[in-house]
Scaffold this motif. Structure first.
Motif, PDB file in Angstrom:
ATOM      1  N   ALA A  13       3.938 -56.040 -30.710  1.00 47.16           N
ATOM      2  CA  ALA A  13       4.294 -56.597 -32.769  1.00 47.16           C
ATOM      3  C   ALA A  13       5.590 -56.193 -31.767  1.00 47.16           C
ATOM      4  CB  ALA A  13       3.916 -55.544 -33.738  1.00 47.16           C
ATOM      5  N   GLY A  14       6.437 -57.138 -32.456  1.00 46.16           N
ATOM      6  CA  GLY A  14       7.839 -57.319 -32.282  1.00 46.16           C
ATOM      7  C   GLY A  14       8.821 -55.676 -32.279  1.00 46.16           C
ATOM      8  N   ASP A  15       8.095 -55.081 -33.255  1.00 43.41           N
ATOM      9  CA  ASP A  15       8.630 -54.070 -33.989  1.00 43.41           C
ATOM     10  C   ASP A  15       8.287 -52.557 -33.507  1.00 43.41           C
ATOM     11  OD1 ASP A  15       6.554 -53.911 -34.934  1.00 43.41           O
ATOM     12  OD2 ASP A  15       6.621 -52.692 -37.373  1.00 43.41           O
ATOM     13  N   VAL A 137      22.670 -62.388 -24.440  1.00 42.49           N
ATOM     14  CA  VAL A 137      21.678 -62.078 -24.975  1.00 42.49           C
ATOM     15  C   VAL A 137      21.228 -62.795 -25.563  1.00 42.49           C
ATOM     16  CG1 VAL A 137      21.129 -60.526 -27.107  1.00 42.49           C
ATOM     17  CG2 VAL A 137      21.798 -59.115 -24.626  1.00 42.49           C
ATOM     18  N   LYS A 138      21.888 -63.788 -26.471  1.00 42.10           N
ATOM     19  CA  LYS A 138      21.768 -65.272 -27.310  1.00 42.10           C
ATOM     20  C   LYS A 138      21.638 -65.878 -26.435  1.00 42.10           C
ATOM     21  CE  LYS A 138      26.519 -64.902 -30.012  1.00 42.10           C
ATOM     22  NZ  LYS A 138      27.379 -65.516 -30.539  1.00 42.10           N
ATOM     23  N   ALA A 139      21.105 -66.292 -25.071  1.00 47.83           N
ATOM     24  CA  ALA A 139      20.560 -67.037 -24.721  1.00 47.83           C
ATOM     25  C   ALA A 139      19.439 -66.503 -23.884  1.00 47.83           C
ATOM     26  CB  ALA A 139      21.824 -67.607 -22.959  1.00 47.83           C
ATOM     27  N   ASP A 140      19.050 -65.867 -23.967  1.00 49.27           N
ATOM     28  CA  ASP A 140      17.619 -64.816 -22.948  1.00 49.27           C
ATOM     29  C   ASP A 140      16.572 -64.581 -24.904  1.00 49.27           C
ATOM     30  OD1 ASP A 140      18.491 -63.916 -21.094  1.00 49.27           O
ATOM     31  OD2 ASP A 140      19.033 -62.162 -21.347  1.00 49.27           O
ATOM     32  N   ALA A 141      17.314 -64.713 -26.379  1.00 53.30           N
ATOM     33  CA  ALA A 141      16.430 -65.045 -27.247  1.00 53.30           C
ATOM     34  C   ALA A 141      16.396 -66.796 -27.378  1.00 53.30           C
ATOM     35  CB  ALA A 141      18.063 -64.188 -28.804  1.00 53.30           C
ATOM     36  N   ILE A 142      17.710 -66.995 -27.100  1.00 52.80           N
ATOM     37  CA  ILE A 142      17.098 -68.661 -27.530  1.00 52.80           C
ATOM     38  C   ILE A 142      16.282 -69.293 -26.001  1.00 52.80           C
ATOM     39  CG2 ILE A 142      18.088 -71.059 -27.157  1.00 52.80           C
ATOM     40  CD1 ILE A 142      20.857 -69.994 -28.221  1.00 52.80           C
ATOM     41  N   ASN A 143      15.803 -68.372 -25.123  1.00 46.52           N
ATOM     42  CA  ASN A 143      14.888 -68.981 -24.315  1.00 46.52           C
ATOM     43  C   ASN A 143      13.257 -68.048 -24.397  1.00 46.52           C
ATOM     44  OD1 ASN A 143      16.424 -70.722 -22.475  1.00 46.52           O
ATOM     45  ND2 ASN A 143      17.476 -68.711 -20.899  1.00 46.52           N
ATOM     46  N   VAL A 144      13.638 -67.756 -25.469  1.00 49.83           N
ATOM     47  CA  VAL A 144      12.220 -67.118 -25.834  1.00 49.83           C
ATOM     48  C   VAL A 144      12.094 -68.179 -26.526  1.00 49.83           C
ATOM     49  CG1 VAL A 144      10.885 -65.047 -27.174  1.00 49.83           C
ATOM     50  CG2 VAL A 144      12.508 -64.469 -25.822  1.00 49.83           C
ATOM     51  N   GLU A 167       5.768 -67.732 -39.115  1.00 50.59           N
ATOM     52  CA  GLU A 167       5.986 -66.065 -38.509  1.00 50.59           C
ATOM     53  C   GLU A 167       6.941 -65.853 -37.706  1.00 50.59           C
ATOM     54  OE1 GLU A 167       2.823 -66.922 -39.071  1.00 50.59           O
ATOM     55  OE2 GLU A 167       2.159 -66.529 -40.955  1.00 50.59           O
ATOM     56  N   VAL A 168       6.990 -66.600 -36.703  1.00 49.14           N
ATOM     57  CA  VAL A 168       8.063 -66.492 -34.982  1.00 49.14           C
ATOM     58  C   VAL A 168       9.157 -66.859 -35.669  1.00 49.14           C
ATOM     59  CG1 VAL A 168       6.362 -66.325 -33.691  1.00 49.14           C
ATOM     60  CG2 VAL A 168       7.210 -68.666 -33.680  1.00 49.14           C
ATOM     61  N   GLY A 169       8.888 -67.905 -37.048  1.00 49.76           N
ATOM     62  CA  GLY A 169      10.616 -68.450 -37.519  1.00 49.76           C
ATOM     63  C   GLY A 169      11.304 -67.690 -38.445  1.00 49.76           C
ATOM     64  N   ASN A 170      10.592 -66.604 -38.776  1.00 49.19           N
ATOM     65  CA  ASN A 170      10.965 -65.556 -40.023  1.00 49.19           C
ATOM     66  C   ASN A 170      12.424 -64.671 -39.544  1.00 49.19           C
ATOM     67  OD1 ASN A 170       9.296 -67.161 -41.738  1.00 49.19           O
ATOM     68  ND2 ASN A 170       8.208 -64.653 -41.823  1.00 49.19           N
ATOM     69  N   LYS A 171      12.903 -64.316 -40.502  1.00 49.52           N
ATOM     70  CA  LYS A 171      14.184 -64.141 -39.983  1.00 49.52           C
ATOM     71  C   LYS A 171      14.033 -62.223 -39.397  1.00 49.52           C
ATOM     72  CE  LYS A 171      17.389 -65.742 -43.444  1.00 49.52           C
ATOM     73  NZ  LYS A 171      18.586 -65.806 -45.075  1.00 49.52           N
ATOM     74  N   ASP A 172      12.466 -61.451 -40.055  1.00 45.05           N
ATOM     75  CA  ASP A 172      12.273 -60.720 -39.345  1.00 45.05           C
ATOM     76  C   ASP A 172      11.822 -60.535 -37.745  1.00 45.05           C
ATOM     77  OD1 ASP A 172      10.233 -61.591 -40.056  1.00 45.05           O
ATOM     78  OD2 ASP A 172       9.262 -60.317 -40.388  1.00 45.05           O
ATOM     79  N   ALA A 173      11.599 -61.687 -37.395  1.00 44.45           N
ATOM     80  CA  ALA A 173      10.745 -61.985 -36.198  1.00 44.45           C
ATOM     81  C   ALA A 173      12.230 -62.681 -35.346  1.00 44.45           C
ATOM     82  CB  ALA A 173       9.729 -63.435 -35.723  1.00 44.45           C
ATOM     83  N   VAL A 177      12.839 -61.003 -31.864  1.00 38.98           N
ATOM     84  CA  VAL A 177      13.008 -61.189 -30.451  1.00 38.98           C
ATOM     85  C   VAL A 177      14.748 -61.224 -29.444  1.00 38.98           C
ATOM     86  CG1 VAL A 177      13.654 -63.868 -29.755  1.00 38.98           C
ATOM     87  CG2 VAL A 177      11.358 -63.179 -31.090  1.00 38.98           C
ATOM     88  N   THR A 178      15.445 -60.636 -30.244  1.00 46.11           N
ATOM     89  CA  THR A 178      17.021 -60.634 -30.401  1.00 46.11           C
ATOM     90  C   THR A 178      17.028 -58.573 -29.779  1.00 46.11           C
ATOM     91  OG1 THR A 178      17.928 -62.689 -31.963  1.00 46.11           O
ATOM     92  CG2 THR A 178      18.967 -60.990 -30.792  1.00 46.11           C
ATOM     93  N   ALA A 179      17.020 -57.773 -31.061  1.00 50.17           N
ATOM     94  CA  ALA A 179      16.952 -57.092 -30.054  1.00 50.17           C
ATOM     95  C   ALA A 179      16.201 -56.402 -28.929  1.00 50.17           C
ATOM     96  CB  ALA A 179      15.810 -56.449 -31.469  1.00 50.17           C
ATOM     97  N   ALA A 180      14.615 -57.371 -29.246  1.00 52.15           N
ATOM     98  CA  ALA A 180      14.598 -57.059 -27.574  1.00 52.15           C
ATOM     99  C   ALA A 180      15.266 -57.166 -26.719  1.00 52.15           C
ATOM    100  CB  ALA A 180      13.166 -57.376 -27.748  1.00 52.15           C
ATOM    101  N   CYS A 181      16.104 -58.346 -26.699  1.00 51.94           N
ATOM    102  CA  CYS A 181      16.820 -58.939 -25.868  1.00 51.94           C
ATOM    103  C   CYS A 181      17.835 -58.536 -25.230  1.00 51.94           C
ATOM    104  CB  CYS A 181      17.012 -61.089 -25.397  1.00 51.94           C
ATOM    105  SG  CYS A 181      15.696 -61.930 -25.585  1.00 51.94           S
TER     106      CYS A 181
END
Length: 198
Positions: A13-15, A137-144, A167-173, A177-181
């Motif tokens: 899971a993302g978290d 980081v922005k580029a990595d998240a957008i690439n995901v 679900e993957v388009g929600n703010k928490d997702a 994604v951005t946090a992981a990147c």
């Protein structure tokens, strides 16, 4: 060369991924990392960490709240709404009871709709583009999200620009994604390997 190995045989899971990566951040940079994640700039989203012990193992638990509600509460809202519907089906005698439940249903439906926003790739890209992280980081998240969109496009037989993330388009997702990147960039691994997902 630093290599990051992610063993996620049952997926992650993302978290959970965020928490695992956060633990790998050097102690002297943890405060910086936490401050960055708490101030990413996603409207209505709050981020925090908590040390926990489960089954005798110490670890980090990540909390992501949207407008004061934790991301886990989505399932609760759905379940509670279904229970209310079942309860309502068996009580038709009292008009007042019916009236109150109608209002309750409308309130809960509004909450579910509020949390489950459906975004196009262009919407997600715009949100990420405004965040308080580096361009890399922005580029990595957008690439995901580009990879997810390509997979969705292939699976559903529609153009990438027509894909609507659920679900993957929600703010928490987007936060996950951005946090992981961001954390991968902070850790500085040049090579990332993941186990097969069963």
């Amino acid at each position: 060369m630093k290599t990051l190995y992610i063993e996620c045989k049952m997926g992650a899971a993302g978290d959970m991924l965020t928490a695992a990566l956060y633990e790998l951040v050097p102690v002297e940079r943890k405060a910086e990392a936490l401050n960055t994640l708490q101030n990413l700039g996603i409207e209505g989203v709050e981020f925090s960490t908590e040390e926990m012990i489960k089954c005798g193992i110490k670890g980090t638990y990540v909390h992501v709240h949207i407008n004061g509600q934790e991301e886990e509460s989505h399932d609760h809202n759905h379940k509670h709404h279904q229970e209310e519907e079942l309860h309502h089906d068996h009580h038709h005698d009292e008009h007042q009871h019916h009236h109150e439940h109608e209002h309750q249903h409308q309130k809960e439906e509004h909450q579910v709709e509020h949390h489950h926003e459906h975004h196009k790739l262009s919407d997600v890209t715009e949100i990420i583009g405004k965040l308080n992280v580096s361009q890399k980081v922005k580029a990595d998240a957008i690439n995901v999200y580009n990879l997810i969109a390509e997979a969705e496009s292939h699976a559903h037989g529609v153009k990438v620009e027509e894909i609507h993330f659920h679900e993957v388009g929600n703010k928490d997702a987007i936060m996950d994604v951005t946090a992981a990147c961001y954390l991968m960039d902070l850790i500085g691994a040049k090579n990332v390997i993941a186990s097969p997902v069963h």
